[in-house]
Design a protein around this motif. Structure first.
Motif, mmCIF file in Angstrom:
data_model
loop_
_atom_site.group_PDB
_atom_site.id
_atom_site.type_symbol
_atom_site.label_atom_id
_atom_site.label_comp_id
_atom_site.label_asym_id
_atom_site.label_seq_id
_atom_site.Cartn_x
_atom_site.Cartn_y
_atom_site.Cartn_z
ATOM 1 N N LYS A 14 0.836 -1.205 0.000
ATOM 2 C CA LYS A 14 0.000 0.000 0.000
ATOM 3 C C LYS A 14 0.870 1.254 0.000
ATOM 4 O O LYS A 14 2.010 1.245 0.462
ATOM 5 N N MET A 15 0.280 2.326 -0.500
ATOM 6 C CA MET A 15 0.912 3.628 -0.372
ATOM 7 C C MET A 15 0.885 3.992 1.117
ATOM 8 O O MET A 15 -0.152 3.815 1.773
ATOM 9 N N THR A 36 -11.560 6.389 -4.362
ATOM 10 C CA THR A 36 -10.272 6.999 -4.688
ATOM 11 C C THR A 36 -9.148 6.308 -3.923
ATOM 12 O O THR A 36 -8.073 6.053 -4.477
ATOM 13 N N CYS A 37 -9.380 5.975 -2.660
ATOM 14 C CA CYS A 37 -8.358 5.277 -1.871
ATOM 15 C C CYS A 37 -8.049 3.905 -2.459
ATOM 16 O O CYS A 37 -6.898 3.466 -2.461
ATOM 17 N N PHE A 40 -5.703 4.200 -5.586
ATOM 18 C CA PHE A 40 -4.294 4.490 -5.320
ATOM 19 C C PHE A 40 -3.692 3.617 -4.218
ATOM 20 O O PHE A 40 -2.606 3.878 -3.744
ATOM 21 N N ARG A 41 -4.397 2.570 -3.833
ATOM 22 C CA ARG A 41 -3.947 1.620 -2.812
ATOM 23 C C ARG A 41 -3.495 2.320 -1.533
ATOM 24 O O ARG A 41 -2.430 2.063 -0.988
ATOM 25 N N ILE A 164 -4.736 12.952 -2.554
ATOM 26 C CA ILE A 164 -4.264 11.569 -2.708
ATOM 27 C C ILE A 164 -3.445 11.439 -3.982
ATOM 28 O O ILE A 164 -2.387 10.790 -3.985
ATOM 29 N N TRP A 165 -3.874 12.053 -5.078
ATOM 30 C CA TRP A 165 -3.106 12.014 -6.322
ATOM 31 C C TRP A 165 -1.717 12.612 -6.117
ATOM 32 O O TRP A 165 -0.714 12.060 -6.574
ATOM 33 N N ALA A 168 0.373 10.170 -4.295
ATOM 34 C CA ALA A 168 0.684 9.043 -5.186
ATOM 35 C C ALA A 168 1.753 9.439 -6.195
ATOM 36 O O ALA A 168 2.686 8.679 -6.474
ATOM 37 N N ARG A 169 1.623 10.638 -6.746
ATOM 38 C CA ARG A 169 2.591 11.109 -7.734
ATOM 39 C C ARG A 169 3.993 11.149 -7.131
ATOM 40 O O ARG A 169 4.964 10.725 -7.752
ATOM 41 N N LEU A 172 4.564 7.071 -5.255
ATOM 42 C CA LEU A 172 4.503 5.881 -6.114
ATOM 43 C C LEU A 172 5.160 6.093 -7.473
ATOM 44 O O LEU A 172 5.739 5.163 -8.034
#
Length: 175
Positions: A14-15, A36-37, A40-41, A164-165, A168-169, A172
């Motif tokens: 997971k992130m 959304t969660c 993006f894990r 969250i994006w 993630a950016r 991840l």
């Protein structure tokens, strides 16, 4: 489309991000954040106060089953959730407009490589009142999304997606 099954999702890495919902009243917003969660894990969602918990038809309507894949925990207050996260070593951000807040785009890039990635939590607040002031005070920092129009707030589910994006950016995709 090479999607994970729910079982594979539970086993997948997971992130290192927990999303905390502080008195979010709309079940559709809660469901949207779950979805959304899942995309993006995200590690987990902490549902606090009046925020509804699964199972619930209105959460499911927008989550589309993500309430089954994403781990979630309930806390009586977001203060308790933040206290627990800090005890576990998370760096906590309240997503709120506040004096001295960190602009979302100025978060540090890279965070030191994969082995050194810290764990983060973001607290999103009630659709009208935002994040409780006691929670803002308890967090390590505030994050603010720059806005350029006439309004000074956004829907909580939209805000969650943007925040969250960005995590993630950076975490991840190593941008």
């Amino acid at each position: 489309m090479n999607r994970l099954s729910v079982e594979e999702f539970h086993e997948a890495e997971k992130m290192p991000l927990v999303v905390v919902l502080d008195d979010v009243r709309s079940l559709y917003n809660v469901g949207s954040v779950f979805r959304t969660c899942d995309a993006f894990r995200v590690e987990a969602i902490y549902l606090c106060g009046i925020t509804a918990t699964p199972p619930h038809n209105e959460i499911h309507k927008t989550a589309l089953g993500a309430e089954e894949s994403v781990d979630w925990h309930y806390f009586q207050t977001a203060d308790e959730a933040v206290e627990e996260l800090k005890r576990q070593g998370y760096y906590t951000y309240a997503v709120e407009q506040a004096e001295g807040s960190t602009k979302l785009q100025t978060l540090p890039a890279g965070w030191g490589g994969e082995k050194d990635i810290p764990r983060f939590a973001v607290v999103l607040g009630n659709e009208v009142k935002g994040v409780h002031q006691s929670v803002v005070d308890a967090c390590d920092d505030c994050l603010e999304i720059p806005q350029f129009g006439t309004k000074h707030s956004m829907n909580v589910a939209v805000t969650a997606g943007i925040v969250i994006w960005e995590f993630a950016r950076r975490l991840l995709l190593n941008d």
